[in-house]
Design a protein around this motif. Structure first.
Motif, mmCIF file in Angstrom:
data_model
loop_
_atom_site.group_PDB
_atom_site.id
_atom_site.type_symbol
_atom_site.label_atom_id
_atom_site.label_comp_id
_atom_site.label_asym_id
_atom_site.label_seq_id
_atom_site.Cartn_x
_atom_site.Cartn_y
_atom_site.Cartn_z
ATOM 1 N N GLU A 65 0.841 -1.201 0.000
ATOM 2 C CA GLU A 65 0.000 0.000 0.000
ATOM 3 C C GLU A 65 0.876 1.249 0.000
ATOM 4 O O GLU A 65 1.985 1.235 0.533
ATOM 5 C CB GLU A 65 -0.869 0.039 1.268
ATOM 6 C CG GLU A 65 -2.088 -0.831 1.201
ATOM 7 C CD GLU A 65 -3.045 -0.587 2.373
ATOM 8 O OE1 GLU A 65 -4.247 -0.746 2.174
ATOM 9 O OE2 GLU A 65 -2.580 -0.248 3.483
ATOM 10 N N ASP A 124 -4.865 13.359 -7.430
ATOM 11 C CA ASP A 124 -6.146 12.854 -6.918
ATOM 12 C C ASP A 124 -6.078 11.332 -6.829
ATOM 13 O O ASP A 124 -5.449 10.669 -7.665
ATOM 14 C CB ASP A 124 -7.297 13.195 -7.889
ATOM 15 C CG ASP A 124 -7.510 14.701 -8.017
ATOM 16 O OD1 ASP A 124 -6.839 15.467 -7.308
ATOM 17 O OD2 ASP A 124 -8.359 15.085 -8.838
ATOM 18 N N ALA A 125 -6.763 10.772 -5.866
ATOM 19 C CA ALA A 125 -6.991 9.326 -5.762
ATOM 20 C C ALA A 125 -5.708 8.504 -5.913
ATOM 21 O O ALA A 125 -5.651 7.560 -6.700
ATOM 22 C CB ALA A 125 -8.022 8.901 -6.805
ATOM 23 N N SER A 126 -4.658 8.895 -5.178
ATOM 24 C CA SER A 126 -3.376 8.207 -5.359
ATOM 25 C C SER A 126 -2.873 7.488 -4.098
ATOM 26 O O SER A 126 -1.872 6.783 -4.151
ATOM 27 C CB SER A 126 -2.313 9.214 -5.808
ATOM 28 O OG SER A 126 -2.244 10.292 -4.892
ATOM 29 N N ASP A 128 -3.443 5.061 -0.536
ATOM 30 C CA ASP A 128 -4.312 4.043 0.090
ATOM 31 C C ASP A 128 -4.667 4.370 1.533
ATOM 32 O O ASP A 128 -5.753 4.054 2.006
ATOM 33 C CB ASP A 128 -3.599 2.677 0.101
ATOM 34 C CG ASP A 128 -3.351 2.151 -1.291
ATOM 35 O OD1 ASP A 128 -4.338 1.816 -1.968
ATOM 36 O OD2 ASP A 128 -2.170 2.098 -1.705
ATOM 37 N N LYS A 154 -7.446 7.209 -2.451
ATOM 38 C CA LYS A 154 -8.106 6.390 -3.491
ATOM 39 C C LYS A 154 -9.516 6.056 -3.027
ATOM 40 O O LYS A 154 -9.761 6.015 -1.805
ATOM 41 C CB LYS A 154 -7.348 5.065 -3.668
ATOM 42 C CG LYS A 154 -5.974 5.213 -4.262
ATOM 43 C CD LYS A 154 -5.343 3.815 -4.381
ATOM 44 C CE LYS A 154 -3.932 3.902 -4.901
ATOM 45 N NZ LYS A 154 -3.226 2.602 -4.883
ATOM 46 N N GLY A 157 -9.952 4.256 0.181
ATOM 47 C CA GLY A 157 -8.778 4.567 1.005
ATOM 48 C C GLY A 157 -9.196 5.003 2.403
ATOM 49 O O GLY A 157 -10.310 5.477 2.610
ATOM 50 N N LYS A 242 -12.803 6.844 2.162
ATOM 51 C CA LYS A 242 -13.373 7.505 0.979
ATOM 52 C C LYS A 242 -14.329 6.526 0.310
ATOM 53 O O LYS A 242 -13.983 5.339 0.168
ATOM 54 C CB LYS A 242 -12.247 7.883 0.022
ATOM 55 C CG LYS A 242 -12.721 8.650 -1.207
ATOM 56 C CD LYS A 242 -11.544 9.412 -1.777
ATOM 57 C CE LYS A 242 -11.856 9.977 -3.128
ATOM 58 N NZ LYS A 242 -10.710 10.763 -3.633
#
Ligand code: SAM
Length: 245
Positions: A65, A124-126, A128, A154, A157, A242
């Motif tokens: 992760e 964005d969304a990178s 865990d 993410k 996440g 999230k």
């Protein structure tokens, strides 16, 4: 006014701007960095180590992760995440705090990044897993920091946030006395920084209680917000995730 703005303004809006507060916080951590770890042991009588190991177990980093320890300071939480196999980054605006941590065994395996929680240098969304231990109350704009956390996680996440909180009513007089007298005194003796430790105590006193902070997290768009108290609410861990895309 949002709870985050209330918090930012509570540090004397009439006289202290957000920029000035940011500088005050930077200076505070630059001053306390060399003795930060030993002061933590003294102030909490070692209990912060128990809180932190329970916190790391709860976060349950998994091998492979990408984990970010925000306001990571001297890197103790980050090292524990890395030892669970996560690729771990420490993010903190204070070079002095990170310098104090870089000598720890294993610190070479971490990535150290100078940045603030309010402006994270990640797409964005990178990420865990984000942990933040005794750091969120130092963000000048807590709402912005939470929005950034929600942005970079993410889908699915997780966020784990350990912070001083509001103790149960019976404990407040003793805790208040300890933090108003013993902590600045220890700060004066051990790190010769009584004022810096006054700031730390004041920032703890002004931070929202468990329920209010949970609602700030929910306002950022994260879900499944929960908290658990440590030591009768002296500290609390808030967790959230999230939503899946
Ligand atoms: C009390 S220390 C906590 C360090 C470490 N996480 C721990 O648990 O021991 C707070 C840290 O927050 C950092 N900090 C201050 N303002 C910040 C901000 N806006 N964003 C992220 N970190 C910040 C400080 O530099 C400091 O290293």
């Amino acid at each position: 006014m949002s709870a985050g703005d209330k918090l930012a303004r509570s540090f004397g809006a009439a006289t202290v701007s957000v920029d000035q507060r940011q500088q005050l916080i930077r200076r505070t951590f630059a001053q306390v960095a060399p003795r930060y770890d030993v002061m933590n042991d003294l102030m909490s009588m070692g209990i912060h180590r128990l809180w932190k190991s329970a916190f790391v177990a709860l976060a349950a980093a998994r091998p492979g992760e990408i984990a970010v320890d925000l306001a990571g300071g001297t890197g103790d939480i980050a090292l524990a995440l890395a030892s669970a196999g996560a690729r771990t980054l420490v993010v903190d605006p204070s070079p002095e705090m990170m310098r104090a941590g870089r000598g720890r065994p294993g610190a070479d395996g971490l990535r150290w990044i100078a940045a603030e929680a309010e402006r994270l240098p990640f797409p964005d969304a990178s990420i865990d897993l984000i942990t933040i231990s005794f750091g969120i109350r130092n963000a000048t704009r807590v709402d912005d920091a939470l929005a950034e956390i929600a942005r970079v996680l993410k889908p699915g996440g997780r966020l784990f946030c350990l912070e001083f909180s509001t103790p149960q009513a019976w404990l407040r007089p003793f805790y208040g006395l300890w933090s108003r007298t013993a902590i600045p005194l220890l700060g004066a003796i051990v790190s010769r920084r009584r004022d810096a430790y006054r700031y730390l105590v004041e920032s703890i006193r002004r931070f929202p209680d468990q329920a209010e902070f949970a609602s700030m997290i929910a306002s950022s768009g994260l879900v499944d917000v929960e908290w658990r108290d440590y030591s009768f609410g002296i500290a609390a861990v808030h967790s959230a995730r999230k939503p899946a895309a």
